[in-house]
Design an enzyme around this catalytic site. Sequence first.
Site, mmCIF file in Angstrom:
data_model
loop_
_atom_site.group_PDB
_atom_site.id
_atom_site.type_symbol
_atom_site.label_atom_id
_atom_site.label_comp_id
_atom_site.label_asym_id
_atom_site.label_seq_id
_atom_site.Cartn_x
_atom_site.Cartn_y
_atom_site.Cartn_z
ATOM 1 N N HIS A 262 -7.061 -2.499 10.771
ATOM 2 C CA HIS A 262 -6.237 -3.719 10.682
ATOM 3 C C HIS A 262 -5.893 -4.236 12.083
ATOM 4 O O HIS A 262 -6.136 -5.411 12.405
ATOM 5 C CB HIS A 262 -4.963 -3.405 9.897
ATOM 6 N N GLU A 263 -5.371 -3.354 12.923
ATOM 7 C CA GLU A 263 -4.956 -3.800 14.258
ATOM 8 C C GLU A 263 -6.162 -4.194 15.107
ATOM 9 O O GLU A 263 -6.069 -5.106 15.925
ATOM 10 C CB GLU A 263 -4.120 -2.715 14.958
ATOM 11 N N HIS A 266 -6.828 -7.777 14.493
ATOM 12 C CA HIS A 266 -5.975 -8.625 15.334
ATOM 13 C C HIS A 266 -6.488 -8.618 16.779
ATOM 14 O O HIS A 266 -6.555 -9.648 17.443
ATOM 15 C CB HIS A 266 -4.538 -8.087 15.352
ATOM 16 N N GLU A 292 -3.559 -12.944 10.477
ATOM 17 C CA GLU A 292 -3.616 -11.950 9.400
ATOM 18 C C GLU A 292 -4.958 -11.988 8.672
ATOM 19 O O GLU A 292 -5.420 -10.980 8.145
ATOM 20 C CB GLU A 292 -2.479 -12.159 8.399
HETATM 21 ZN ZN ZN Z 1 -1.181 -7.630 10.752
#
Ligand code: ZN
Length: 498
Positions: A262-263, A266, A292
């Site tokens: 997830h990170e 980003h 997101e």
């Molecule tokens: Zn996030």
Amino acid sequence: MNQSYETLKTYLERVYAIDAAIRLFEWDCETLAPKGGAENTAKIIGSLCSQYQEALIHPNLQQLVDSLKSGEGLTEAQKAVVRETGITIDKLKAVPAREYEEYSALKARAGRIWAQSRKMKDFEQYAPTLKNIISFQKKFAGYRTQEGQSLYETMIQDYEPGFDLKMLDEFFLKLKDNLVPLLKKVTESKKVIDNSFLTGDFDPEKQRQLADWLVGYLNMDGERSVLAVSEHPFTTSIHNRDVRITTHFTHNLTSSVYSVIHEAGHGLYELGIQDDLAMTLAGDGASMGMHESQSRFFENIVGKNRAFLGPVFEKICQLFPDQMKGITLEQFWEGVNKVEPGPIRIEADELTYSLHILIRYELEKSLIDGDLSVEELPEEWNKKYREYLLVDPVDDGVGVLQDVHWSQGDFGYFPSYALGNAFGAQLYHHMCRELDFEGLLKAGNLEVMIQYLRTRLHQYGKMKTSLSLIREITGEEFNPIYYIQYLNDKYKNLYWES
Ligand code: ZN
């Protein structure tokens, strides 16, 4: 070369230096800083924040922005920098300094009161503070609200420019009409998925090795990014050549794995932003939702895909042979995709996540624009959880008190999470027409996909809105039907066709 723009750029670099220092301190507080230093460091951060604001509302900067507003002789990136600087100045100037100071002090107290109330599972203790925060937020939004706009809509547009309440009402209604019945169908399915092997004793050292390997596997540039450990995973970008992500190591192996993915999503976005925008107010993601969309695209659409998991599962088996003994790739894939409705948003699976957001959207809207009182909030919260998620929060600690957002005045932020899921699914649908998605994942080739996103999306930073990016990349307007279809296909495959 435009002389005024060069002067602006030099000024912004000085302002940005303060902002970068704030980010570094915040990063440090969450990762390496000794706990005993927190109070003094908070003062330093507070002082830097004031300096940052003073520098931004300085009349010289306003003059420069005004002189460049026509955009004459500027490139598209430069126009975006001027526009975003103007927007930030206007926002800061809208609130009288004395009120802002009072509010900042309230927020600092609110954080502590919220944490304490959550621990005690005591909403009443928190209610007066939350009421105060809401009245400040409404007042501040009122200073900026345009004719015909509601206060909540003004708040939403801070995070998701271009979206109005009508669009969001339609979006969330579509989610409710489709995902609530889908969840019901999944919970009634006879299929039993065992994911117990994902929890247990996983050596943190080995989890670290896995996290480092994953970062490399996801093509995060090791010269420009770094991975650290923090209690709650997050991403910080100092600028587009210094991007930092974190993860945590728990008894749940996939918690760390999916935090890293997830990170990294980003992080890849931040690394892809073009140099012309770096260290300016336009050198960030297009919107909260678009940011997101990238983290969730990698976490869910890529990260929970069977083809992607092949090589990852192999690595996990090498590092944790005892825990994975007798487990097949198929079981692993099913395990990470298991649907388990629960009361906690941050522990939610891919299907129920947006339902947690739907609940927050409906409640925020009634709190800000409607007539829901703070006193009625816990009851409404629990009622909606029973209705949409089929769960009954046992107390307010795992109910209305679970999120930090409201204590920090972040109203209008939650919808971005659900929009991100929908943006990601629409981009994915389009990407599959151009790329052999599964084939690339099977081959462990992430670079083609990342390049696709970099050239069409990441590089533009705030030059384009989320809605215009979706339109330009996919050739269609934003449409949540792709997200609903994606979830329907996924769970059909998992729960009643396998
Ligand atoms: Zn996030």
